[in-house]
Structures are given as C-alpha cells and as structure tokens.
Enzyme design. Sequence first.
Site, PDB file in Angstrom:
ATOM      1  N   THR A  84      -3.691   4.501   9.419  1.00 28.52           N
ATOM      2  CA  THR A  84      -3.927   3.323   8.592  1.00 28.52           C
ATOM      3  C   THR A  84      -5.318   3.447   7.983  1.00 28.52           C
ATOM      4  OG1 THR A  84      -3.927   0.889   8.592  1.00 28.52           O
ATOM      5  CG2 THR A  84      -4.880   1.991  10.519  1.00 28.52           C
TER       6      THR A  84
ATOM      7  N   HIS B 178       0.864  -1.190   0.000  1.00 27.17           N
ATOM      8  CA  HIS B 178       0.000   0.000   0.000  1.00 27.17           C
ATOM      9  C   HIS B 178       0.899   1.237   0.000  1.00 27.17           C
ATOM     10  CE1 HIS B 178      -3.890   1.990   1.685  1.00 27.17           C
ATOM     11  NE2 HIS B 178      -3.164   2.864   1.010  1.00 27.17           N
TER      12      HIS B 178
ATOM     13  N   HIS C 237      -7.875  -6.185   7.220  1.00 30.25           N
ATOM     14  CA  HIS C 237      -7.563  -5.197   8.248  1.00 30.25           C
ATOM     15  C   HIS C 237      -7.687  -5.812   9.632  1.00 30.25           C
ATOM     16  CE1 HIS C 237      -6.336  -1.034   8.844  1.00 30.25           C
ATOM     17  NE2 HIS C 237      -6.891  -1.152  10.046  1.00 30.25           N
TER      18      HIS C 237
ATOM     19  N   GLU D 245      -2.548  -1.541  -3.223  1.00 33.87           N
ATOM     20  CA  GLU D 245      -3.610  -0.761  -2.618  1.00 33.87           C
ATOM     21  C   GLU D 245      -3.251   0.720  -2.688  1.00 33.87           C
ATOM     22  OE1 GLU D 245      -4.750  -4.047   0.852  1.00 33.87           O
ATOM     23  OE2 GLU D 245      -3.736  -2.173   1.383  1.00 33.87           O
TER      24      GLU D 245
END
Length: 261
Positions: A121, A54, A211, A84
């Site tokens: 996050t 990410h 997650h 991501e």
Amino acid sequence: MSDALGAPARRTTRLSVNLNKIAVLRNSRGGHDPDVLHAARVCLDAGAHGITVHPRPDARHIRTDDVLALGALTAARGVEFNIEGNPFAPARGAYPGLLALCAQVRPAQVTLVPDGDAQLTSDHGFDFARDSATLRPLVTQLHALDCRVSLFADAGADIEAAVSTGADRIELYTGPWAEAFAAGTPDAALPSLVDTACRARAAGLGVNAGHDLSQANLGALLDALAPVDEVSIGHALIGEALYDGLAATVRRYLAIVNAQV
C-alpha cells in the site's frame, strides 16, 4: 472563527470513500461480486461527498473499466471523483497510465502518489526536493484537463518545493499517526503533522489527509489539523462496514467530519 451570530463557524471536511477493498474482494473470486459500482451508489446515497480509487498497473484491485464506470457515475451525480496513482508508472496491459486514464475520465481531483508494485500500500510521500522538477510538467498537464492536483506528502515535507510544482493541495500521509494512536501515544505523531499542515496552508496549498484513518482516530486528527479539506478513507471503513453495514458506516464517518468546529 465565528459566524455572524457569534457561534463557532463550522469547517467542512469532505469525505471521499476509497473503494479499492471492494475490488480486492471481487477480484479474489472473479466475476462481478461485490459490485464496485453498487458500493459507490450506496456510499453516495448515504451522503459521502465523493469516491476515491487508486488503480495500479498490476490491476490488483481497481481496474481501468472500474475507473471509467465510476467516472460516469460521479459525473452523473455531480460529486467528486478522486483518482490516485503514480504518474511515473508506465502503461501495462489494460492500464493506459495515470495521465491517459485521467484524460479519458477528467476526474475532479488527481492525487499523485509515489508507489510501486513492491509496495503493498502507499507508505510514504514524495521527496519534493528530488521530484519537484519532474512533477511540475505532470501537474501542468493535469491542470489542462481541469483536474485539481494533490500530492501525497509526509509530515515534515519540503512545502516550498511542493509549491513549486504548481499543485493545489497536499495529502498528508497519516499512517504514522494511526500507528501512534493505536499504541496510545498519539501526541508523538501530531506536532510534525500540524506543522506541515500549517506551512502548507500558509503557502496557499489545501490540505487533505489519508491512510489508516478510522472511526477511532479520525476525530482527534481533524481536531488537531483543522481545517482539513478532505479525507479519503477505504480500508478501515470497508472493514467496519462488514460488521455494521456500508451505509451506516459512511453515515458514522460523516457525523465525525461534520462535528469539527
């Protein structure tokens, strides 16, 4: 569901390992250690189905050069690379922007996430009723690069609006599930997740999840949501690997995803 011999058919959930935390450790000291590419090889050698990163515009962990190197590695290995990122975040410094980066790497999957610099996050999915019109042309551009597109989604998301973007999958944000599981009240978070997954599959979307998933809470989630196409796991997996070793930890996650029937 059963196979031809009457035994329960096994539903395969693929494990993609997120390497952001390896990059965090490296960046905290500079230099090349721990090496992100080496970590990726260890994960894939242990059986992981793919690698997730990410990259953020502020390069707080994974950098553009990491993405390019991991793209080459996963292509050579013939495994999935999942990038991501926020498609609305502009280019900055060495970060060319998500779509430009994907045009260079051509990952198998791109997961669009509505995060910003202020977020430590990813902590919520898209508001599809609001964002679907702006997401639609971005999904089209990514499809032109032969990328499968997944959209980060909260439990209870507007699935009809998500479908209108042309995306292939949603990735369910499982942070609330992890919190409820840790608090000893997992059933509080499950009904909405199960309902959203069912509505997504009925509408033709694949379902990923990610997650705060861990060895402790992953199996129960997959049992409830099955079938789940893919889970991407980084923070807990890397933390557990500090105690038990990276390859051993990846194998333990694979045992969990392979146990779903």
